[in-house]
Write an enzyme that holds these catalytic residues in place. Structure first.
Site, PDB file in Angstrom:
ATOM      1  N   SER A 119      -2.721 -24.849  11.553  1.00  0.00           N
ATOM      2  CA  SER A 119      -2.318 -24.255  10.271  1.00  0.00           C
ATOM      3  C   SER A 119      -1.324 -25.221   9.634  1.00  0.00           C
ATOM      4  O   SER A 119      -0.786 -26.103  10.335  1.00  0.00           O
ATOM      5  CB  SER A 119      -1.643 -22.905  10.543  1.00  0.00           C
ATOM      6  N   TYR A 138       4.341 -16.837  15.140  1.00  0.00           N
ATOM      7  CA  TYR A 138       3.068 -17.470  14.763  1.00  0.00           C
ATOM      8  C   TYR A 138       3.254 -18.987  14.634  1.00  0.00           C
ATOM      9  O   TYR A 138       2.484 -19.782  15.170  1.00  0.00           O
ATOM     10  CB  TYR A 138       2.569 -16.868  13.447  1.00  0.00           C
TER      11      TYR A 138
HETATM   12  N1  LIG Z   1      -6.135 -17.019   6.933  1.00  0.00           N
HETATM   13  C1  LIG Z   1      -5.185 -17.921   6.864  1.00  0.00           C
HETATM   14  O1  LIG Z   1      -4.384 -17.916   5.890  1.00  0.00           O
HETATM   15  C2  LIG Z   1      -5.063 -18.989   7.906  1.00  0.00           C
HETATM   16  C3  LIG Z   1      -4.328 -20.148   7.591  1.00  0.00           C
HETATM   17  C4  LIG Z   1      -4.200 -21.133   8.548  1.00  0.00           C
HETATM   18  C5  LIG Z   1      -4.789 -20.996   9.791  1.00  0.00           C
HETATM   19  N2  LIG Z   1      -5.496 -19.859  10.080  1.00  0.00           N
HETATM   20  C6  LIG Z   1      -6.088 -19.755  11.423  1.00  0.00           C
HETATM   21  O2  LIG Z   1      -7.489 -19.647  11.298  1.00  0.00           O
HETATM   22  C7  LIG Z   1      -8.024 -18.991  12.457  1.00  0.00           C
HETATM   23  C8  LIG Z   1      -9.022 -17.912  12.020  1.00  0.00           C
HETATM   24  O3  LIG Z   1      -8.334 -16.939  11.276  1.00  0.00           O
HETATM   25  P1  LIG Z   1      -8.946 -16.205   9.986  1.00  0.00           P
HETATM   26  O4  LIG Z   1      -8.069 -16.551   8.852  1.00  0.00           O
HETATM   27  O5  LIG Z   1     -10.398 -16.469   9.885  1.00  0.00           O
HETATM   28  O6  LIG Z   1      -8.624 -14.694  10.370  1.00  0.00           O
HETATM   29  P2  LIG Z   1      -9.583 -13.446  10.738  1.00  0.00           P
HETATM   30  O7  LIG Z   1     -10.545 -13.194   9.635  1.00  0.00           O
HETATM   31  O8  LIG Z   1      -8.657 -12.369  11.146  1.00  0.00           O
HETATM   32  O9  LIG Z   1     -10.401 -13.978  12.004  1.00  0.00           O
HETATM   33  C9  LIG Z   1      -9.789 -14.152  13.264  1.00  0.00           C
HETATM   34  C10 LIG Z   1     -10.831 -14.052  14.348  1.00  0.00           C
HETATM   35  O10 LIG Z   1     -10.174 -14.258  15.619  1.00  0.00           O
HETATM   36  C11 LIG Z   1     -10.608 -13.225  16.489  1.00  0.00           C
HETATM   37  N3  LIG Z   1      -9.680 -12.947  17.583  1.00  0.00           N
HETATM   38  C12 LIG Z   1      -8.481 -12.332  17.568  1.00  0.00           C
HETATM   39  N4  LIG Z   1      -7.999 -12.197  18.819  1.00  0.00           N
HETATM   40  C13 LIG Z   1      -8.933 -12.740  19.657  1.00  0.00           C
HETATM   41  C14 LIG Z   1      -9.037 -12.907  21.057  1.00  0.00           C
HETATM   42  N5  LIG Z   1      -8.081 -12.472  21.895  1.00  0.00           N
HETATM   43  N6  LIG Z   1     -10.142 -13.536  21.563  1.00  0.00           N
HETATM   44  C15 LIG Z   1     -11.125 -13.971  20.745  1.00  0.00           C
HETATM   45  N7  LIG Z   1     -11.103 -13.811  19.412  1.00  0.00           N
HETATM   46  C16 LIG Z   1     -10.012 -13.208  18.870  1.00  0.00           C
HETATM   47  C17 LIG Z   1     -10.804 -12.016  15.600  1.00  0.00           C
HETATM   48  O11 LIG Z   1     -11.643 -11.080  16.271  1.00  0.00           O
HETATM   49  P3  LIG Z   1     -11.454  -9.495  16.068  1.00  0.00           P
HETATM   50  O12 LIG Z   1     -11.412  -9.264  14.597  1.00  0.00           O
HETATM   51  O13 LIG Z   1     -12.660  -8.936  16.765  1.00  0.00           O
HETATM   52  O14 LIG Z   1     -10.142  -9.192  16.726  1.00  0.00           O
HETATM   53  C18 LIG Z   1     -11.478 -12.669  14.391  1.00  0.00           C
HETATM   54  O15 LIG Z   1     -12.858 -12.814  14.629  1.00  0.00           O
HETATM   55  C19 LIG Z   1      -6.824 -18.462  13.237  1.00  0.00           C
HETATM   56  O16 LIG Z   1      -6.561 -19.338  14.330  1.00  0.00           O
HETATM   57  C20 LIG Z   1      -5.696 -18.523  12.231  1.00  0.00           C
HETATM   58  O17 LIG Z   1      -4.438 -18.703  12.845  1.00  0.00           O
HETATM   59  C21 LIG Z   1      -5.660 -18.855   9.162  1.00  0.00           C
END
Ligand SMILES: NC(=O)c1ccc[n+]([C@@H]2O[C@H](COP(=O)([O-])OP(=O)(O)OC[C@H]3O[C@@H](n4cnc5c(N)ncnc54)[C@H](OP(=O)(O)O)[C@@H]3O)[C@@H](O)[C@H]2O)c1
Length: 277
Positions: free
Chosen positions: A133, A146
């Protein structure tokens, strides 16, 4: 020849879903995983292989990687995407919640890396993509746990990149700015774990969805859609010589500028943010 194989974690929504789709479109054999396999039906209909995988469960990690090896005999790419945001003032986040945050965001990636590397070393090539991130290199008050989990994965990835280069394996960090996904909803739900002290009113104001509509989370300034992150990931995996890190979204310049600003000045800026009505 068999198509290349990718294993992606956290595919039920957001960046994981779009990354699975993007690899599928490029003809890869995609293993899309999530703790709840039922949430992967749309990707299964597309032709992706699906599996139950909670990244905190070492047995599940080994089972999925062994299955991929049995079925395809290869693992060309691992996308360590699963993650969530444990927000809250550092004092109010119970230590168990910080441990859980690291178990998913940091140790989860480490578990997958250890399971994938023997196959990648055997075949003499592979690409590991760790989703970090912009908070892997900067911070925001109220997101200490985080931020710490992402800074940790940056250090781990830098060391790993040099360690595995002799084996034809590349390690890439993806550093998105805010992306509109389920991330904000999940982060707000995690505030239920906080042990409120009454000392951090600014946190509850800034992260009040009715007041700021997730504007200090995944809908912050310059937010993008997850498809854009997926495209950067797939391009990085196809690049002949990938960069060590890719900032995704309009934050590259600000991140660089931020690294030049003295800490005292940056802290004063955040003090101003804390005073927003
Ligand atoms: N959105 C942002 O602003 C942002 C910015 C920078 C980086 N990121 C990073 O991008 C990545 C994906 O996030 P996203 O934004 O796409 O959010 P998201 O839509 O909430 O997706 C996160 C995914 O991770 C899964 N997950 C959570 N706990 C888990 C576990 N213990 N084992 C396996 N899977 C698990 C969730 O599954 P369930 O829903 O089934 O729990 C969901 O499928 C993350 O690493 C996040 O830190 C996000």
């Amino acid at each position: 020849m068999r198509s290349p194989t990718v294993l992606i974690t956290g595919c039920a929504s957001g960046i994981g879903t779009e990354t699975a789709r993007a690899f599928d479109e490029r003809g890869w054999t995609v293993y899309a995983t999530d703790p709840d396999r039922d949430d992967l039906e749309a990707l299964a209909e597309l032709g992706c292989e699906t599996a139950t995988l909670d990244v905190t469960d070492a047995e599940q990690v080994d089972t999925v990687v062994e299955r991929i090896d049995d079925e395809t005999g290869r693992l060309d790419c691992l996308v360590n995407n699963a993650g969530y945001g444990q927000i809250g003032p550092v004092e109010e986040v119970p230590t168990e919640a910080v441990e859980r945050q690291f178990d998913v965001n940091t140790f989860g990636q480490h578990r997958l890396i250890r399971a994938a590397l023997p196959i990648m070393r055997r075949q003499g090539h592979g690409r590991i993509v760790n989703i970090s991130s912009v908070y892997g290199r900067t911070f925001f008050p109220g997101q200490g746990a985080y931020t710490a989990s992402k800074w940790a994965i940056e250090g781990l990835s830098d060391a790993l990149r040099v360690e595995v280069s002799d084996h034809g394996i590349d390690v890439v960090l993806i550093e998105p700015g805010p992306v509109e996904t389920n991330f904000g909803n999940r982060a707000l739900a995690e505030t239920d774990r906080l042990e409120e002290t009454g000392a951090y009113d600014w946190f509850y104001r800034l992260f009040d969805e009715d007041r700021y509509d997730r504007r200090f989370l995944d809908k912050a300034v310059g937010y993008i859609q997850p498809e854009r992150v997926a495209d950067v990931i797939v391009d990085a995996v196809h690049a002949k010589n990938p960069d060590a890190r890719y900032v995704v979204g309009p934050w590259k310049y600000q991140l660089w500028l931020g690294s030049l600003v003295p800490t005292a000045v940056r802290d004063r800026l955040f003090e101003t943010v804390k005073r927003l009505p």
